[in-house]
Structures are given as C-alpha cells and as structure tokens.
Design a protein around this motif. Structure first.
Motif, PDB file in Angstrom:
ATOM      1  N   ASN A   1       1.367  -0.101  -6.786  1.00  0.00           N
ATOM      2  CA  ASN A   1       2.154   1.086  -7.130  1.00  0.00           C
ATOM      3  C   ASN A   1       2.922   1.619  -5.921  1.00  0.00           C
ATOM      4  O   ASN A   1       4.097   1.984  -6.031  1.00  0.00           O
ATOM      5  N   VAL A   2       2.260   1.670  -4.770  1.00  0.00           N
ATOM      6  CA  VAL A   2       2.917   2.175  -3.570  1.00  0.00           C
ATOM      7  C   VAL A   2       4.006   1.210  -3.111  1.00  0.00           C
ATOM      8  O   VAL A   2       5.109   1.641  -2.710  1.00  0.00           O
TER       9      VAL A   2
ATOM     10  N   THR B   1       5.769  -0.651  -4.973  1.00  0.00           N
ATOM     11  CA  THR B   1       6.883  -0.508  -5.919  1.00  0.00           C
ATOM     12  C   THR B   1       7.709   0.735  -5.603  1.00  0.00           C
ATOM     13  O   THR B   1       8.944   0.706  -5.610  1.00  0.00           O
ATOM     14  N   LYS B   2       7.025   1.842  -5.314  1.00  0.00           N
ATOM     15  CA  LYS B   2       7.712   3.100  -5.013  1.00  0.00           C
ATOM     16  C   LYS B   2       8.360   3.076  -3.635  1.00  0.00           C
ATOM     17  O   LYS B   2       9.410   3.693  -3.414  1.00  0.00           O
TER      18      LYS B   2
END
Length: 258
Positions: A241-242, A244-245
C-alpha cells in the motif's frame, strides 16, 4: 504467498571462538520459540568476530550447517546467520539462509572490514543474494555492508533487508542511523541483528537489534546489554500500500555494479 512474516531476532552474547558452547547456549535460548517464520542469529554466531579463520572454519557439510538445518526443521522456520566457511582453502564470512525443509542459500560478505584486517583473513564475496521465501523477497547482508548503500540498492524489488552484525558500542549510533536510512531509501523492511557482551579483544557490544519499516519507523523495542529474543511482525499488505501511494523506487537512478 504469506501476507505476514513473523520474525525472531536473536540478540546474544557470544563465547569467543567456541562453536560448541555457542550452539549449546542457543539450544537453551531458542527452546521457547513458537510460531515464527524466520529466526535470525548474529554475525559469526559460533565464534565471535575472529580474524583467525583456519582453526575455526567449517565446510558446508559441517556440524553447524547440520545444526541449522535441524533447527529449521524443528521450528518449521528459516534459520539465518553467518559463520566461518572454508571453501577450497579460502575462508568466507558466509551468511546461510536455511529453509525449513533443509535447502540452503548463501551470501558471502562483500565488504570485508579492513579496520580489523578482515580483508587479509577472508575472501570477499562477489554476488548479491535475493531469497524467495513464503512469497517474500529477502536480501541478506552482513555488518560492514551496511555502510555501502549502492550494494544494497533495491533494484530487485525485494521486501526485506537483513543485516547480521558484531557492531561495537563506539559506533552504535551509526548502526541505528544507517539501518533506518537503508529502510527508507529502499522502501523496504529492514532488520538489524547485533550481539551483546565483550569479546576477547576488549570490544564491547550492546545490541540495539531492531526491526524497521519502509518509512523508517521502529517496530520493536530497543534492547541494550541483554540477551533476548525480539519478535517482529512484517506486513506485506502495508508494504504494498505504501509503495503504491509513494512510488519513490520508480524514480531511482539506473547503474550497474562491477
């Protein structure tokens, strides 16, 4: 693929140049470990950071390799740590990543510690290792490698860096700072496993083993001057998730290491 990885960091005093006593002490320390995926031991965990490899070295069919395979099978977990290996008359500070079913992958320390004369006693490794374990890509490195960010640069999209060490007290602030730097710049979990105690040369070690996330946050308590098993849980979903962000790795420089 396993989304969470359970890590046991073994912060331990080492008996100088005595593999039998070190493994016996580890037998006791490891007794209560349960439900972990990876057990990580310090650098040269059977001897301490000795510069006299000839009488201490084992080969890949030796007692310590067999001991590591037995532990990996018993705990159904990978066992990781470095020992002194003799390969055709050359000595290596070799990291062993022993899988639960006995498979062994190896990494020879690339950056030998010239300040202690390691470059005179040991042959430098040439190849980086990326281990595929339970759907995680793991890059194991050794002590002095920590100071050289080019070698650890995340061009393989690994998920976890592991450093095992005998890192003394006078430079412990560098240890803590560089572990966080390697985690942040590579957007990777980073684990540092250091010993405690005093070796025969009078060098003192106070541990400060730790697990760090991809943003540089400490995931474990900092334990000084104490033998202890330190546990950490790593989340693949949080890492993804990190990344991707914050796709910082996509902007990395391109270069080749010779």
């Amino acid at each position: 693929m396993q989304t969470d990885l359970q890590i046991a960091i073994i912060q331990k005093d080492l008996v100088w140049e005595n593999a039998i006593k070190n493994k016996a002490k580890l037998d006791v320390l490891l007794e209560d470990i349960q439900n972990v995926d990876v057990i990580i031991l310090p650098e040269m965990f059977t001897t301490g950071f000795s510069m006299v490899p000839k009488p201490l070295a084992e080969d890949m069919n030796g007692e310590t390799v067999d001991w590591m395979q037995q532990k990996a099978a018993h705990f159904d977990a990978a066992v990781v740590g470095s020992i002194i290996i003799n390969n055709k008359g050359r000595y290596y500070n070799r990291m062993l990543f022993v899988h639960p079913k006995g498979k062994i992958e190896t990494y020879d320390k690339r950056h030998t510690f010239t300040l202690a004369g390691e470059h005179k006693a040991y042959t430098s490794g040439k190849n980086k290792l990326i281990v595929d374990y339970k759907g995680w890509k793991i890059c194991p490195l050794i002590c002095y490698d920590l100071r050289f960010p080019v070698w650890s640069r995340n061009v393989e999209e690994y998920d976890l860096l592991i450093y095992v060490a005998n890192w003394p007290i006078p430079r412990i602030n560098a240890w803590k700072t560089l572990l966080k730097a390697r985690a942040i710049e590579n957007m990777s979990y980073c684990i540092g496993v250091n010993r405690v105690g005093v070796d025969t040369n009078g060098y003192e070690y106070n541990g400060n083993s730790m697990a760090i996330d991809f943003l540089g946050n400490e995931l474990t308590e900092v334990v000084e001057n104490e033998e202890k098993i330190i546990y950490a849980t790593l989340s693949k979903n949080k890492l993804r998730n990190v990344r991707t962000k914050l796709p910082f790795l996509e902007d990395k420089d391109q270069f080749t290491i010779h």
